[in-house]
Motif scaffolding. Structure first.
Motif, PDB file in Angstrom:
ATOM      1  N   LEU A 154       0.823  -1.195   0.000  1.00 52.25           N
ATOM      2  CA  LEU A 154       0.000   0.000   0.000  1.00 52.25           C
ATOM      3  C   LEU A 154       0.862   1.252   0.000  1.00 52.25           C
ATOM      4  CD1 LEU A 154      -2.619  -1.211   2.608  1.00 52.25           C
ATOM      5  CD2 LEU A 154      -2.767  -1.336   0.111  1.00 52.25           C
ATOM      6  N   GLY A 155       0.313   2.310  -0.553  1.00 49.95           N
ATOM      7  CA  GLY A 155       1.018   3.573  -0.626  1.00 49.95           C
ATOM      8  C   GLY A 155       0.726   4.265  -1.938  1.00 49.95           C
ATOM      9  N   PRO A 156       1.232   5.485  -2.119  1.00 50.67           N
ATOM     10  CA  PRO A 156       0.938   6.238  -3.346  1.00 50.67           C
ATOM     11  C   PRO A 156       1.620   5.621  -4.559  1.00 50.67           C
ATOM     12  CG  PRO A 156       2.558   7.390  -1.999  1.00 50.67           C
ATOM     13  CD  PRO A 156       2.068   6.245  -1.171  1.00 50.67           C
ATOM     14  N   ASP A 157       0.933   5.718  -5.713  1.00 49.92           N
ATOM     15  CA  ASP A 157       1.498   5.243  -6.975  1.00 49.92           C
ATOM     16  C   ASP A 157       2.727   6.052  -7.357  1.00 49.92           C
ATOM     17  OD1 ASP A 157      -0.224   3.188  -7.463  1.00 49.92           O
ATOM     18  OD2 ASP A 157      -1.506   4.310  -8.848  1.00 49.92           O
ATOM     19  N   ALA A 158       3.699   5.378  -7.968  1.00 51.88           N
ATOM     20  CA  ALA A 158       4.784   6.088  -8.644  1.00 51.88           C
ATOM     21  C   ALA A 158       4.249   6.633  -9.967  1.00 51.88           C
ATOM     22  CB  ALA A 158       5.953   5.150  -8.883  1.00 51.88           C
ATOM     23  N   PRO A 159       4.856   7.699 -10.490  1.00 54.49           N
ATOM     24  CA  PRO A 159       4.393   8.244 -11.777  1.00 54.49           C
ATOM     25  C   PRO A 159       4.512   7.200 -12.886  1.00 54.49           C
ATOM     26  CG  PRO A 159       5.901   9.769 -10.696  1.00 54.49           C
ATOM     27  CD  PRO A 159       5.967   8.487  -9.927  1.00 54.49           C
ATOM     28  N   ALA A 160       3.509   7.124 -13.733  1.00 56.99           N
ATOM     29  CA  ALA A 160       3.552   6.203 -14.869  1.00 56.99           C
ATOM     30  C   ALA A 160       4.648   6.624 -15.841  1.00 56.99           C
ATOM     31  CB  ALA A 160       2.203   6.174 -15.573  1.00 56.99           C
ATOM     32  N   VAL A 161       5.230   5.655 -16.514  1.00 63.38           N
ATOM     33  CA  VAL A 161       6.301   5.901 -17.483  1.00 63.38           C
ATOM     34  C   VAL A 161       5.713   5.841 -18.890  1.00 63.38           C
ATOM     35  CG1 VAL A 161       8.502   5.080 -18.391  1.00 63.38           C
ATOM     36  CG2 VAL A 161       8.011   4.926 -15.925  1.00 63.38           C
ATOM     37  N   PRO A 162       5.859   6.886 -19.698  1.00 60.35           N
ATOM     38  CA  PRO A 162       5.321   6.841 -21.064  1.00 60.35           C
ATOM     39  C   PRO A 162       5.947   5.699 -21.865  1.00 60.35           C
ATOM     40  CG  PRO A 162       6.013   9.069 -20.465  1.00 60.35           C
ATOM     41  CD  PRO A 162       6.527   8.157 -19.392  1.00 60.35           C
ATOM     42  N   VAL A 163       5.152   5.086 -22.732  1.00 56.13           N
ATOM     43  CA  VAL A 163       5.617   3.975 -23.555  1.00 56.13           C
ATOM     44  C   VAL A 163       5.891   4.481 -24.966  1.00 56.13           C
ATOM     45  CG1 VAL A 163       5.068   1.693 -24.471  1.00 56.13           C
ATOM     46  CG2 VAL A 163       4.285   2.344 -22.187  1.00 56.13           C
ATOM     47  N   ALA A 164       7.064   4.150 -25.496  1.00 50.98           N
ATOM     48  CA  ALA A 164       7.420   4.487 -26.869  1.00 50.98           C
ATOM     49  C   ALA A 164       7.563   3.196 -27.667  1.00 50.98           C
ATOM     50  CB  ALA A 164       8.727   5.281 -26.908  1.00 50.98           C
ATOM     51  N   TYR A 165       7.322   3.286 -28.981  1.00 54.22           N
ATOM     52  CA  TYR A 165       7.377   2.114 -29.844  1.00 54.22           C
ATOM     53  C   TYR A 165       8.355   2.358 -30.991  1.00 54.22           C
ATOM     54  CZ  TYR A 165       3.104   0.908 -27.344  1.00 54.22           C
ATOM     55  OH  TYR A 165       2.188   0.617 -26.361  1.00 54.22           O
ATOM     56  N   PRO A 166       8.854   1.290 -31.616  1.00 51.98           N
ATOM     57  CA  PRO A 166       9.804   1.468 -32.721  1.00 51.98           C
ATOM     58  C   PRO A 166       9.136   2.075 -33.939  1.00 51.98           C
ATOM     59  CG  PRO A 166       9.219  -0.848 -32.468  1.00 51.98           C
ATOM     60  CD  PRO A 166       8.634  -0.131 -31.297  1.00 51.98           C
ATOM     61  N   PRO A 167       9.900   2.787 -34.789  1.00 57.11           N
ATOM     62  CA  PRO A 167       9.325   3.372 -36.010  1.00 57.11           C
ATOM     63  C   PRO A 167       8.863   2.298 -36.978  1.00 57.11           C
ATOM     64  CG  PRO A 167      11.711   3.555 -36.022  1.00 57.11           C
ATOM     65  CD  PRO A 167      11.337   3.051 -34.661  1.00 57.11           C
ATOM     66  N   GLU A 168       7.909   2.655 -37.838  1.00 55.12           N
ATOM     67  CA  GLU A 168       7.335   1.693 -38.776  1.00 55.12           C
ATOM     68  C   GLU A 168       8.006   1.734 -40.145  1.00 55.12           C
ATOM     69  OE1 GLU A 168       3.125   1.745 -39.020  1.00 55.12           O
ATOM     70  OE2 GLU A 168       2.850   1.505 -36.857  1.00 55.12           O
ATOM     71  N   ARG A 169       9.034   2.537 -40.290  1.00 59.29           N
ATOM     72  CA  ARG A 169       9.704   2.638 -41.583  1.00 59.29           C
ATOM     73  C   ARG A 169      11.163   2.972 -41.358  1.00 59.29           C
ATOM     74  NH1 ARG A 169      10.914   6.788 -45.235  1.00 59.29           N
ATOM     75  NH2 ARG A 169      10.853   6.159 -47.430  1.00 59.29           N
ATOM     76  N   ALA A 170      12.025   2.306 -42.127  1.00 57.78           N
ATOM     77  CA  ALA A 170      13.446   2.632 -42.140  1.00 57.78           C
ATOM     78  C   ALA A 170      13.713   3.552 -43.324  1.00 57.78           C
ATOM     79  CB  ALA A 170      14.287   1.369 -42.256  1.00 57.78           C
ATOM     80  N   ARG A 171      14.351   4.671 -43.075  1.00 61.87           N
ATOM     81  CA  ARG A 171      14.549   5.661 -44.128  1.00 61.87           C
ATOM     82  C   ARG A 171      15.600   5.208 -45.140  1.00 61.87           C
ATOM     83  NH1 ARG A 171      15.892  10.877 -40.712  1.00 61.87           N
ATOM     84  NH2 ARG A 171      17.154   9.289 -39.662  1.00 61.87           N
ATOM     85  N   GLY A 172      15.401   5.653 -46.376  1.00 63.06           N
ATOM     86  CA  GLY A 172      16.417   5.480 -47.396  1.00 63.06           C
ATOM     87  C   GLY A 172      16.545   4.086 -47.956  1.00 63.06           C
ATOM     88  N   ARG A 173      15.529   3.257 -47.808  1.00 61.83           N
ATOM     89  CA  ARG A 173      15.590   1.882 -48.305  1.00 61.83           C
ATOM     90  C   ARG A 173      14.444   1.680 -49.282  1.00 61.83           C
ATOM     91  NH1 ARG A 173      18.325  -1.204 -44.357  1.00 61.83           N
ATOM     92  NH2 ARG A 173      18.416  -2.885 -45.903  1.00 61.83           N
ATOM     93  N   GLY A 174      14.758   1.492 -50.562  1.00 63.59           N
ATOM     94  CA  GLY A 174      13.738   1.347 -51.593  1.00 63.59           C
ATOM     95  C   GLY A 174      13.421  -0.104 -51.907  1.00 63.59           C
ATOM     96  N   ARG A 175      12.927  -0.360 -53.121  1.00 66.42           N
ATOM     97  CA  ARG A 175      12.514  -1.704 -53.536  1.00 66.42           C
ATOM     98  C   ARG A 175      13.720  -2.643 -53.517  1.00 66.42           C
ATOM     99  NH1 ARG A 175       8.439  -4.288 -56.566  1.00 66.42           N
ATOM    100  NH2 ARG A 175       9.173  -5.928 -57.979  1.00 66.42           N
ATOM    101  N   ALA A 176      13.586  -3.754 -52.798  1.00 68.86           N
ATOM    102  CA  ALA A 176      14.690  -4.705 -52.666  1.00 68.86           C
ATOM    103  C   ALA A 176      14.165  -5.976 -52.015  1.00 68.86           C
ATOM    104  CB  ALA A 176      15.822  -4.104 -51.817  1.00 68.86           C
ATOM    105  N   TRP A 177      15.035  -6.982 -51.971  1.00 69.48           N
ATOM    106  CA  TRP A 177      14.775  -8.202 -51.212  1.00 69.48           C
ATOM    107  C   TRP A 177      15.286  -7.992 -49.789  1.00 69.48           C
ATOM    108  CZ3 TRP A 177      11.968 -12.269 -52.954  1.00 69.48           C
ATOM    109  CH2 TRP A 177      11.749 -12.358 -54.333  1.00 69.48           C
ATOM    110  N   TYR A 178      14.404  -8.120 -48.819  1.00 73.45           N
ATOM    111  CA  TYR A 178      14.738  -7.879 -47.421  1.00 73.45           C
ATOM    112  C   TYR A 178      14.617  -9.183 -46.628  1.00 73.45           C
ATOM    113  CZ  TYR A 178      14.382  -2.918 -48.520  1.00 73.45           C
ATOM    114  OH  TYR A 178      14.568  -1.666 -49.056  1.00 73.45           O
ATOM    115  N   ARG A 179      15.563  -9.374 -45.712  1.00 73.41           N
ATOM    116  CA  ARG A 179      15.633 -10.601 -44.921  1.00 73.41           C
ATOM    117  C   ARG A 179      15.084 -10.356 -43.513  1.00 73.41           C
ATOM    118  NH1 ARG A 179      19.088 -14.525 -47.046  1.00 73.41           N
ATOM    119  NH2 ARG A 179      19.983 -13.873 -49.054  1.00 73.41           N
TER     120      ARG A 179
END
Length: 496
Positions: free
Chosen positions: A155-180
């Motif tokens: 019991l006791g007061p809550d600690a401040p919540a920590v914001p959640v960040a997520y990875p980007p959905e696109r890698a820059r500078g990579r065009g049409r190719a075969w990706y592994r």
């Protein structure tokens, strides 16, 4: 304090479940409050046993520890195995919002706070109300499964919540190719032994361009990948939905997406959750469909699948059976694009062994998923092996992996396979709906002329030397098919 378990069978809208007596915690100004519950589950117990916890106001941390007996059992008989998870005051409804974590059998204790939680569990407010610890008897010995659960509220007061960040959905500078990529991986956020940072480093060392985090029955690790992605490695998010009738990858879903697992094939619930995966932007991919472990063999059918994991980890007879079943469906005109992943958990599991190589317009979540969904991909045992595969007609028109060359039934077409990094002494094979129609050994290139009347599709395999002839050697690589024939006969991905 020990409380006798009170049992009542109830239907929750998912599987039949067992609900125990409610454990209450009296409000106090501070300190710890602990309750212990002991009981025993007989063979044939329901899949899920819920222990209700009445939490008061002012809880800053919930801690749960559990244990169970493992009596000796006769040879060939399953012993005890008990999984565990947590739902909050929003309830245990199937597909509801109450999920707060799952560790299966990987941990014997966990905690949840506003600012932190054990890996596999979701940090956040501990609001008052009726919470539930869920116990899942995976297997039960003939003597029964005696368990003890100890719950502590601090019991006791809550600690401040920590914001959640997520990875980007696109890698820059990579065009049409075969990706592994490797789209089936585990870390300490479920039953793996590696951290996300260690997996990301191994993915880079394996020459991968993308990976997917797929923890068993939890999305709690999604935020752990934000600082590990980069323009060299794209990180997709997901979950391995681990039911009692098979496992399925929710691949590339929106950050924070949770997919419920509490149903069996007989309950006809899977189609609903397949739609939920797609609504979250992901692909539905049955995993290791012929695996022999308890609850691992896929029994929901492939009518709701966007792709299927034909090759899982080091190549075994299970994968050979899965490949044969996938090819048989192709011959019937029912195509679910194939892929392969490592399912790596711990050392010495090799990240990127195997890996799916996909043709995509760019290195982004949307483009990679489009390529996988369309079947523009092949599977290789490592980044040392590359495949070029396609067909050409007499007018110079071509079609590649996952495509169709629209030609009259009797028009000759040339099939060509070129492999870089083929295993010494290995075999290149061209496979059609009739079977293996062209092979070549100790070479990196094979060509063959056929017609659509003779071969409705052609796919390629690269095999290691056979160790027990006449059985073929283990796969080193295989492709999705190229289809031949009139456009009206086209078989589309997703047609079951």
């Amino acid at each position: 304090m020990t409380e006798t378990t009170r049992r009542a069978l109830l239907v929750t809208g998912a599987a039949t479940a067992l609900t125990l007596g409610t454990v209450s915690f009296a409000r106090a100004d501070g300190g710890d409050l602990t309750r212990t519950v002991s009981g025993s589950l007989p063979p044939g117990s329901p899949d899920y046993v819920y222990l209700p916890l009445e939490l008061p106001r002012g809880v800053r941390e919930l801690h749960v520890a559990y244990g169970y007996e493992r009596p000796p059992v006769p040879a060939g008989t399953q012993g005890n195995a008990l999984d565990i998870g947590l739902f909050d005051q929003r309830g245990t409804a199937l597909g509801g919002r109450g999920f707060r974590g799952w560790s299966g059998g990987a941990r014997k204790e966990f905690f949840v706070r506003a600012d932190d939680a054990t890996p596999g569990y979701v940090a956040g407010p501990l609001r008052p109300g009726l919470w539930h610890v869920v116990l899942a008897p995976y297997t039960v010995a003939p003597q029964g499964l005696a368990y003890t659960v100890t719950v502590t509220v601090r019991l006791g007061p809550d600690a401040p919540a920590v914001p959640v960040a997520y990875p980007p959905e696109r890698a820059r500078g990579r065009g049409r190719a075969w990706y592994r990529g490797d789209c089936h991986l585990h870390t300490v956020y479920s039953d793996g032994r590696r951290t996300p940072a260690e997996v990301a480093a191994l993915a880079r060392a394996a020459g991968l361009d993308f990976l997917t985090a797929t923890e068993h029955n939890t999305h709690a690790g999604h935020g752990a990948w934000a600082g590990l992605a980069g323009d060299d490695v794209l990180v997709l998010l997901g979950e391995e939905v681990t039911t009692r009738n098979g496992h399925v990858l929710a691949l590339g879903t929106d950050p924070g997406t949770f997919v419920d697992w509490r149903y069996r094939a007989r309950e006809n619930r899977f189609a609903h959750f397949a739609r939920e995966i797609r609504r979250a932007g992901g692909l539905v991919v049955p995993a290791h469909p012929q695996a022999g472990c308890i609850g691992c063999t896929w029994k929901f059918g492939f009518g709701d699948a966007d792709a299927v994991e034909v090759w899982n980890g080091p190549y075994t007879p299970d994968d050979e059976v899965a490949l044969a079943g996938w090819d048989a469906a192709l011959a019937r005109g029912r195509w679910t694009p194939a892929m392969g992943n490592s399912d790596a958990h711990r050392d010495p599991d090799r990240v990127g062994g195997p890996q799916t190589v996909v043709l995509a317009e760019e290195l982004s979540r949307a483009a990679i998923l489009d390529g996988l969904r369309a079947g523009r991909s092949y599977v290789a045992e490592s980044s040392a092996l590359s495949v070029e595969f396609g067909v050409t007609d007499g007018r110079g028109r071509t079609a590649g992996i996952g495509e169709r060359l629209a030609v009259p039934a009797d028009e000759p077409v040339t099939v060509r396979l070129h492999v870089t990094g083929a295993p010494p002494g290995g075999t290149l094979r061209l496979v059609t709906d009739q079977g293996v129609l062209r092979t070549a050994q100790d070479t990196d290139t094979v060509a063959w002329t056929t017609t659509a009347a003779y071969a409705t599709y052609v796919r390629a395999e690269v095999r290691h030397p056979a160790t027990t002839p006449p059985l073929p050697g283990a796969l080193a690589a295989f492709t999705n098919p190229v289809f031949l024939g009139p456009a009206g006969q086209e078989v589309r991905p997703g047609t079951r």
